[in-house]
Motif scaffolding. Structure first.
Motif, short mmCIF file in Angstrom:
data_model
loop_
_atom_site.label_atom_id
_atom_site.label_comp_id
_atom_site.label_asym_id
_atom_site.label_seq_id
_atom_site.Cartn_x
_atom_site.Cartn_y
_atom_site.Cartn_z
N GLY A 25 7.08 -34.32 16.56
CA GLY A 25 7.55 -33.23 16.94
C GLY A 25 7.57 -32.29 15.63
O GLY A 25 6.73 -32.69 14.76
N SER A 54 5.08 -29.93 12.46
CA SER A 54 3.58 -30.33 12.35
C SER A 54 3.18 -31.07 13.57
O SER A 54 1.91 -30.83 13.77
N MET A 96 20.11 -39.28 18.18
CA MET A 96 19.12 -38.55 17.24
C MET A 96 20.12 -37.64 16.61
O MET A 96 20.40 -36.86 17.14
N ALA A 151 15.25 -34.88 8.06
CA ALA A 151 15.42 -35.45 6.61
C ALA A 151 14.68 -34.85 5.52
O ALA A 151 15.38 -34.57 4.40
N LEU A 201 11.90 -27.92 6.65
CA LEU A 201 11.44 -26.94 6.21
C LEU A 201 11.88 -26.72 4.60
O LEU A 201 11.20 -26.67 3.50
N ARG A 207 9.47 -27.05 0.61
CA ARG A 207 8.95 -26.03 0.44
C ARG A 207 9.84 -25.33 -0.66
O ARG A 207 11.11 -24.78 -0.29
N LEU A 248 13.14 -40.44 10.64
CA LEU A 248 11.95 -39.78 11.51
C LEU A 248 11.14 -39.09 10.22
O LEU A 248 11.75 -38.34 9.48
N GLY A 261 7.83 -36.38 9.93
CA GLY A 261 6.82 -35.72 10.75
C GLY A 261 5.86 -35.16 9.81
O GLY A 261 6.17 -34.21 8.93
N THR A 262 4.41 -35.44 10.21
CA THR A 262 3.32 -34.75 9.20
C THR A 262 2.34 -34.78 9.96
O THR A 262 1.99 -35.59 10.98
N1 LIG Z 1 16.50 -32.33 18.84
C1 LIG Z 1 15.41 -33.22 18.56
O1 LIG Z 1 15.47 -34.00 19.37
C2 LIG Z 1 14.58 -32.91 17.67
C3 LIG Z 1 14.64 -31.97 16.69
C4 LIG Z 1 13.63 -31.95 15.46
C5 LIG Z 1 12.92 -33.05 15.37
N2 LIG Z 1 12.78 -34.18 16.03
C6 LIG Z 1 12.29 -35.41 15.72
O2 LIG Z 1 12.17 -35.48 14.40
C7 LIG Z 1 10.93 -35.80 13.71
C8 LIG Z 1 10.83 -35.32 12.26
O3 LIG Z 1 11.64 -34.26 11.93
P1 LIG Z 1 11.25 -33.05 11.25
O4 LIG Z 1 10.31 -32.28 12.21
O5 LIG Z 1 12.47 -32.42 10.89
O6 LIG Z 1 10.35 -33.72 10.17
P2 LIG Z 1 10.56 -33.92 8.72
O7 LIG Z 1 9.85 -35.27 8.49
O8 LIG Z 1 11.89 -33.73 8.17
O9 LIG Z 1 9.42 -32.87 8.15
C9 LIG Z 1 8.51 -32.41 8.43
C10 LIG Z 1 7.96 -31.26 7.35
O10 LIG Z 1 7.83 -31.66 6.17
C11 LIG Z 1 6.44 -31.56 5.74
N3 LIG Z 1 5.88 -32.91 4.93
C12 LIG Z 1 6.36 -34.20 5.44
N4 LIG Z 1 5.84 -34.94 4.38
C13 LIG Z 1 5.56 -34.16 3.30
C14 LIG Z 1 4.97 -34.47 2.08
N5 LIG Z 1 4.87 -35.78 1.47
N6 LIG Z 1 4.48 -33.23 1.15
C15 LIG Z 1 4.75 -32.18 1.82
N7 LIG Z 1 5.02 -31.76 2.92
C16 LIG Z 1 5.56 -32.96 3.68
C17 LIG Z 1 5.65 -31.60 7.08
O11 LIG Z 1 4.38 -30.83 6.84
P3 LIG Z 1 2.94 -31.53 6.84
O12 LIG Z 1 2.38 -31.78 8.38
O13 LIG Z 1 2.06 -30.62 6.13
O14 LIG Z 1 3.16 -32.67 6.04
C18 LIG Z 1 6.66 -30.79 7.96
O15 LIG Z 1 6.40 -29.42 7.79
C19 LIG Z 1 10.18 -34.68 14.74
O16 LIG Z 1 8.79 -35.02 14.46
C20 LIG Z 1 10.62 -35.16 15.87
O17 LIG Z 1 10.02 -36.39 16.28
C21 LIG Z 1 13.75 -34.21 17.14
#
Ligand SMILES: NC(=O)c1ccc[n+]([C@@H]2O[C@H](COP(=O)([O-])OP(=O)(O)OC[C@H]3O[C@@H](n4cnc5c(N)ncnc54)[C@H](OP(=O)(O)O)[C@@H]3O)[C@@H](O)[C@H]2O)c1
Length: 310
Positions: A21, A24, A173, A203, A206, A210, A268, A270-271
């Motif tokens: 989710g 990305s 979560m 973790a 955004l 950025r 988690l 997300g990418t």
């Molecule tokens: N309430 C809920 O249940 C809930 C809410 C939010 C999230 N979630 C779950 O948690 C997961 C992870 O959370 P999150 O969405 O907050 O993701 P995250 O892993 O904290 O961050 C994702 C963001 O960071 C970028 N990114 C990741 N690795 C990078 C790198 N090495 N260099 C540059 N940019 C990077 C990604 O873009 P790129 O695609 O460009 O890498 C994306 O914009 C979600 O996928 C979902 O499964 C659950």
């Protein structure tokens, strides 16, 4: 890849989980093709990730189903969710679960969560919906029951603090990152006591991915006097984390920070970008951040519980 036990579920899980989710949605949110998303999931599994998180509302269940078709189902831990914004009924939950099973191409979900639960909906869900989840568990369609918070609006974990008073949650979560560490005192002591499996979201999200946005977010915290300027160099902000014995970059720091926090199990990530996936996997193989950097981070952000990093 390192593995750990997800609390009382006893499931052996990779410490890095693939989040399907977030911004990305494994590439669906960033203009990647379906084939690229499928390849990314398979690449993650090849690297040893066995934990995949999705939801009925991400639009990624079907892509996961295609990517894992023919694989040994027992080698994977699949987590998906039922959205809870509208007053859901037991019938709607049953229908949603059947749809998720079909899209994912599986007979059972390892962890089925109520998604982004708001405090005001909690009592209704606990009394009217949890019994249905427990029935579905008896039928073998769900192995463990989970709950996720709506971290963007509930940055101080009010809903989870309520949920921790009940005994039926196997997994939670939780939003946690370098900028908002409030779960350390408000959530983790209880999840550890109850041996609840803890999945970490946000973790990186955004703000931590950025640099210009990070400057803006920390600038606002300084303005509101939520971080003490004597602890932070206004020009270099979190750059003190990057050095020979420390982090490679801010994202590396962000994942390592969460991974070694006591009480967390799966972080988690997300990418939709295969290069990011590879470099994030490397972060999970590195040691904890140096103690002095962790102490400095704790001091800078100790009063912050009003932002999520979104
Ligand atoms: N309430 C809920 O249940 C809930 C809410 C939010 C999230 N979630 C779950 O948690 C997961 C992870 O959370 P999150 O969405 O907050 O993701 P995250 O892993 O904290 O961050 C994702 C963001 O960071 C970028 N990114 C990741 N690795 C990078 C790198 N090495 N260099 C540059 N940019 C990077 C990604 O873009 P790129 O695609 O460009 O890498 C994306 O914009 C979600 O996928 C979902 O499964 C659950």
């Amino acid at each position: 890849m390192d593995y750990t036990i997800l609390g009382r579920t006893g499931l052996k899980v990779s410490v890095m989980g693939l989040g399907c989710g977030g911004p990305s949605r494994i590439g669906k949110g960033t203009g990647r093709s379906k084939e690229e998303s499928i390849a990314l999931i398979r690449q993650a599994i090849d690297y040893g990730i066995n934990f995949i998180d999705t939801s009925e509302i991400y639009g990624t269940e079907k892509i996961i189903g295609i990517a894992i078709e023919g694989m040994d189902r027992e080698s994977l831990i699949i987590s998906t969710k039922k959205q809870t914004m509208d007053r859901i009924t037991p019938e709607k939950v049953q229908k949603s679960l059947e749809k998720s099973l079909k899209k994912l191409g599986t007979d059972y979900i390892d962890i089925y969560h109520l998604h982004a639960v708001r405090l005001k909906d909690y009592d209704y869900l606990a009394t009217k919906i949890v019994p249905t989840l427990q029935e579905l568990q008896k039928e073998g369609k769900i192995r463990y029951i989970g709950i996720t918070e709506q971290f963007i609006s509930d940055t101080g974990h009010k809903m989870l603090q309520r949920a921790l008073k009940d005994d039926f949650w196997d997994v939670m979560m939780v939003g946690f990152n370098m900028l908002n560490q409030s779960a350390r005192d408000r959530v983790f002591p209880k999840t550890i006591e109850k041996n609840i499996g803890v999945l970490i979201m946000f973790a990186v999200r955004l703000a931590l991915s950025r640099p210009n946005y990070l400057k803006q977010v920390i600038g606002q915290l300084i303005e509101k006097k939520l971080v003490n300027v004597s602890n932070i160099n206004e020009k270099n902000l979190l750059d003190f984390l990057i050095h020979k014995d420390g982090a490679e970059n801010i994202i590396d720091a962000a994942y390592r920070f969460c991974r070694y926090e006591p009480g967390t199990h799966v972080i988690l990530s997300g990418t939709g970008n295969a290069e990011h996936l590879k470099s994030n996997i490397k972060s999970f193989s590195r040691p904890p951040l140096p103690q002095e950097d962790l102490i400095r981070l704790k001091n800078i952000f100790k009063n912050v519980d009003s932002i999520s990093g979104h």
